[in-house]
Design an enzyme around this catalytic site. Structure first.
Site, short mmCIF file in Angstrom:
data_model
loop_
_atom_site.label_atom_id
_atom_site.label_comp_id
_atom_site.label_asym_id
_atom_site.label_seq_id
_atom_site.Cartn_x
_atom_site.Cartn_y
_atom_site.Cartn_z
N ASP A 131 0.84 -1.21 0.00
CA ASP A 131 0.00 0.00 0.00
C ASP A 131 0.87 1.25 0.00
O ASP A 131 2.03 1.21 0.44
CB ASP A 131 -0.83 0.07 1.29
CG ASP A 131 -1.99 -0.93 1.29
OD1 ASP A 131 -2.12 -1.69 0.33
OD2 ASP A 131 -2.75 -0.91 2.29
N MET A 132 0.29 2.36 -0.44
CA MET A 132 0.98 3.65 -0.29
C MET A 132 0.25 4.43 0.81
O MET A 132 -0.97 4.54 0.78
CB MET A 132 0.99 4.43 -1.60
CG MET A 132 1.90 5.63 -1.57
SD MET A 132 3.62 5.24 -1.16
CE MET A 132 4.25 4.68 -2.73
N ARG A 181 -0.49 -0.73 -8.66
CA ARG A 181 -1.93 -0.49 -8.49
C ARG A 181 -2.10 1.01 -8.36
O ARG A 181 -1.55 1.63 -7.44
CB ARG A 181 -2.42 -1.18 -7.22
CG ARG A 181 -3.91 -0.93 -6.94
CD ARG A 181 -4.36 -1.63 -5.67
NE ARG A 181 -3.85 -0.97 -4.49
CZ ARG A 181 -3.45 -1.62 -3.40
NH1 ARG A 181 -3.48 -2.92 -3.33
NH2 ARG A 181 -2.99 -0.95 -2.36
N LYS A 184 -6.50 6.95 -6.48
CA LYS A 184 -6.52 8.42 -6.46
C LYS A 184 -5.74 8.95 -5.26
O LYS A 184 -5.07 9.97 -5.35
CB LYS A 184 -7.96 8.93 -6.44
CG LYS A 184 -8.69 8.69 -7.75
CD LYS A 184 -10.03 9.41 -7.78
CE LYS A 184 -10.82 9.00 -9.01
NZ LYS A 184 -12.16 9.59 -9.05
N GLY A 185 -5.84 8.27 -4.11
CA GLY A 185 -5.15 8.73 -2.90
C GLY A 185 -6.15 9.06 -1.82
O GLY A 185 -7.13 9.75 -2.08
N ARG A 290 -11.83 7.18 6.68
CA ARG A 290 -11.37 7.57 5.33
C ARG A 290 -12.40 7.17 4.27
O ARG A 290 -12.60 7.84 3.28
CB ARG A 290 -10.00 6.95 5.01
CG ARG A 290 -8.85 7.62 5.75
CD ARG A 290 -7.52 7.40 5.05
NE ARG A 290 -7.12 6.01 5.03
CZ ARG A 290 -6.46 5.40 6.02
NH1 ARG A 290 -6.12 6.06 7.10
NH2 ARG A 290 -6.13 4.14 5.91
N ARG A 291 -13.10 6.03 4.50
CA ARG A 291 -14.16 5.62 3.56
C ARG A 291 -15.32 6.63 3.60
O ARG A 291 -15.92 6.94 2.58
CB ARG A 291 -14.72 4.22 3.91
CG ARG A 291 -13.70 3.08 3.94
CD ARG A 291 -13.11 2.73 2.61
NE ARG A 291 -12.08 3.56 2.07
CZ ARG A 291 -10.76 3.53 2.36
NH1 ARG A 291 -10.30 2.69 3.25
NH2 ARG A 291 -9.90 4.32 1.77
C1 LIG Z 1 -8.25 -1.76 -4.14
C2 LIG Z 1 -7.95 -0.42 -3.54
C3 LIG Z 1 -6.74 -0.20 -2.89
C4 LIG Z 1 -6.46 1.05 -2.35
N1 LIG Z 1 -5.23 1.28 -1.78
C5 LIG Z 1 -4.90 2.53 -1.40
C6 LIG Z 1 -3.57 2.83 -0.95
O1 LIG Z 1 -2.70 1.95 -0.84
N2 LIG Z 1 -3.29 4.13 -0.61
C7 LIG Z 1 -4.23 5.14 -0.72
O2 LIG Z 1 -3.91 6.30 -0.44
N3 LIG Z 1 -5.50 4.85 -1.11
C8 LIG Z 1 -5.85 3.60 -1.45
N4 LIG Z 1 -7.13 3.35 -1.88
C9 LIG Z 1 -8.18 4.40 -1.74
C10 LIG Z 1 -8.18 5.38 -2.91
O3 LIG Z 1 -7.05 6.21 -2.84
C11 LIG Z 1 -9.44 6.26 -2.91
O4 LIG Z 1 -9.50 7.00 -1.72
C12 LIG Z 1 -10.74 5.49 -3.05
O5 LIG Z 1 -10.62 4.44 -3.94
C13 LIG Z 1 -11.88 6.44 -3.55
O6 LIG Z 1 -11.57 6.96 -4.80
P1 LIG Z 1 -12.23 6.44 -6.17
O7 LIG Z 1 -11.13 6.16 -7.11
O8 LIG Z 1 -13.14 5.33 -5.90
O9 LIG Z 1 -12.95 7.71 -6.78
P2 LIG Z 1 -14.01 8.74 -6.21
O10 LIG Z 1 -14.09 9.82 -7.21
O11 LIG Z 1 -13.68 9.09 -4.78
O12 LIG Z 1 -15.35 7.92 -6.19
C14 LIG Z 1 -16.00 7.53 -7.38
C15 LIG Z 1 -17.37 6.98 -7.00
O13 LIG Z 1 -17.18 5.75 -6.31
C16 LIG Z 1 -18.07 5.63 -5.22
N5 LIG Z 1 -17.31 5.58 -3.97
C17 LIG Z 1 -16.01 5.91 -3.79
N6 LIG Z 1 -15.64 5.72 -2.51
C18 LIG Z 1 -16.74 5.28 -1.87
C19 LIG Z 1 -17.01 4.92 -0.53
N7 LIG Z 1 -16.09 4.98 0.42
N8 LIG Z 1 -18.27 4.50 -0.23
C20 LIG Z 1 -19.24 4.44 -1.17
N9 LIG Z 1 -19.04 4.77 -2.46
C21 LIG Z 1 -17.82 5.19 -2.80
C22 LIG Z 1 -18.98 6.82 -5.28
O14 LIG Z 1 -20.12 6.50 -6.04
C23 LIG Z 1 -18.17 7.85 -6.02
O15 LIG Z 1 -18.98 8.79 -6.64
C24 LIG Z 1 -7.43 2.10 -2.42
C25 LIG Z 1 -8.64 1.87 -3.07
C26 LIG Z 1 -8.91 0.66 -3.63
C27 LIG Z 1 -10.21 0.46 -4.32
#
Ligand SMILES: Cc1cc2nc3c(=O)[nH]c(=O)nc-3n(C[C@H](O)[C@H](O)[C@H](O)COP(=O)(O)OP(=O)(O)OC[C@H]3O[C@@H](n4cnc5c(N)ncnc54)[C@H](O)[C@@H]3O)c2cc1C
Length: 309
Positions: A131-132, A181, A184-185, A290-291
């Site tokens: 993870d980052m 992987r 967005k962050g 964070r979620r």
């Molecule tokens: C497999 C995986 C591994 C990850 N590992 C890391 C990591 O190592 N380091 C790090 O900094 N981040 C990590 N993340 C989190 C990531 O950085 C984002 O914060 C997260 O994925 C939300 O961004 P998004 O790309 O889904 O886009 P967004 O633009 O945030 O969301 C797009 C759409 O997805 C849906 N959605 C998004 N999040 C949620 C939620 N929590 N509950 C309900 N619906 C939601 C909504 O409908 C939203 O409109 C990881 C995420 C995933 C999926």
């Protein structure tokens, strides 16, 4: 960054709130939407159901910044045991680890040794993902990653599209044929290091994504995965793979357990690689908040649980 997102990300680091949260049933009920349970056996049960739908599981034990080397040893041994349990269950599940749980704050050398111990226990055909975490850990994380990658060529690392530095970081990594992987962050980062506006993060993601898919096709990357729930962005990436005549299985999307379930299944059925990160463990508070920060509408879901029986 929206005020609500900022407040929630600050709350995710608040120790007092962390101490209180687990006492409330409605919070625990809300958490259960995003994780099948606190034990690895709960995650294994979820992974079996996911695999029956052609969705691969990726396990991660919740926790960050351990206090001493003894704890790092405990987490390392935990993951070694988890890999054995995954094998015994006959699952294709992989794991994703946080370096601050494996001793990164205590000693880089110790952390590298712990990661190598875990990767040694993994099937060489599978990827152990790193993870980052927050931006002050990026240099140290990439340093550990490069050293592990030199010995274990399938190891993968997460890169964050919101950071300005990610484009040059990716370019430097390409010389080592990495697995990445892209996400967005998820952390609260200052405007000096990360795009403050979501539209810019999305464009950075798409631009990096295209570069990664081309690099994978040209054999300069071992594996490319996209950690996102953004269906519009996923569609743009799918259109890009089609335009470039790449096979559908060149596109791997990983999501979090409980989010966009229908989309996870649609991708798997359509022939893309679909994966789900399944979190478990008792240290869920900062991860859960964070979620909420990612989608403040989730707060309403929590409020509804407050009034549920
Ligand atoms: C497999 C995986 C591994 C990850 N590992 C890391 C990591 O190592 N380091 C790090 O900094 N981040 C990590 N993340 C989190 C990531 O950085 C984002 O914060 C997260 O994925 C939300 O961004 P998004 O790309 O889904 O886009 P967004 O633009 O945030 O969301 C797009 C759409 O997805 C849906 N959605 C998004 N999040 C949620 C939620 N929590 N509950 C309900 N619906 C939601 C909504 O409908 C939203 O409109 C990881 C995420 C995933 C999926």
């Amino acid at each position: 960054m929206s005020v609500m997102r900022s407040l929630l990300l600050a709350a995710s680091q608040n120790r007092w709130l962390r101490g209180r949260a687990s006492h409330y049933k409605f919070v625990r009920r809300s958490v259960s939407r995003f994780m099948p349970g606190e034990e690895v056996e709960d995650a294994i049960g979820a992974a079996k159901i996911l695999e029956s739908k052609k969705i691969a599981g990726v396990f991660t034990r919740l926790g960050e910044n351990i206090a001493d080397v003894r704890e790092a040893e405990e987490v390392t041994q935990h993951y070694v045991d988890v890999l054995r349990k995954i094998r015994e269950a006959g699952l294709h599940t992989e794991i994703s680890v946080k370096l601050t749980q494996l001793g990164l704050d205590q000693s880089t050398e110790l952390c590298i040794a712990n990661v190598k111990r875990i990767v040694e226990g993994e099937n060489p055909d599978k990827t152990v993902w790193i993870d980052m975490e927050a931006s002050n850990y990026v240099d140290a994380t990439l340093d550990v990653y490069r050293k592990v990658l030199a010995q274990f060529p399938r190891t993968g690392v997460c890169l964050q599209a919101y950071l300005f530095r990610t484009k040059p970081d990716l370019e430097k990594l390409l010389a080592l044929k990495p697995s990445v992987r892209l996400v967005k962050g998820a952390y609260k980062e200052p405007a000096e290091v990360a795009y403050p506006v979501k539209r810019d993060v999305d464009e950075s993601y798409f631009s990096l994504g295209q570069e990664m898919l081309r690099a994978q096709r040209d054999g300069r990357m071992f594996r490319v995965a996209f950690g996102t729930h953004d269906t519009a962005l996923i569609q743009r990436l799918a259109d890009f793979t089609a335009k470039e005549a790449m096979p559908k299985n060149a596109l791997e999307i990983q999501m979090l357990y409980g989010i966009q379930r229908a989309e996870q299944e649609r991708l798997a059925t359509a022939g893309y690689r679909s994966g789900v990160l399944v979190a478990y463990g008792s240290y869920w508070y900062p991860w859960f908040v964070r979620r909420l920060a990612e989608r403040p509408a989730n707060l309403w879901f929590m409020v509804k649980n407050l009034f549920a029986a």
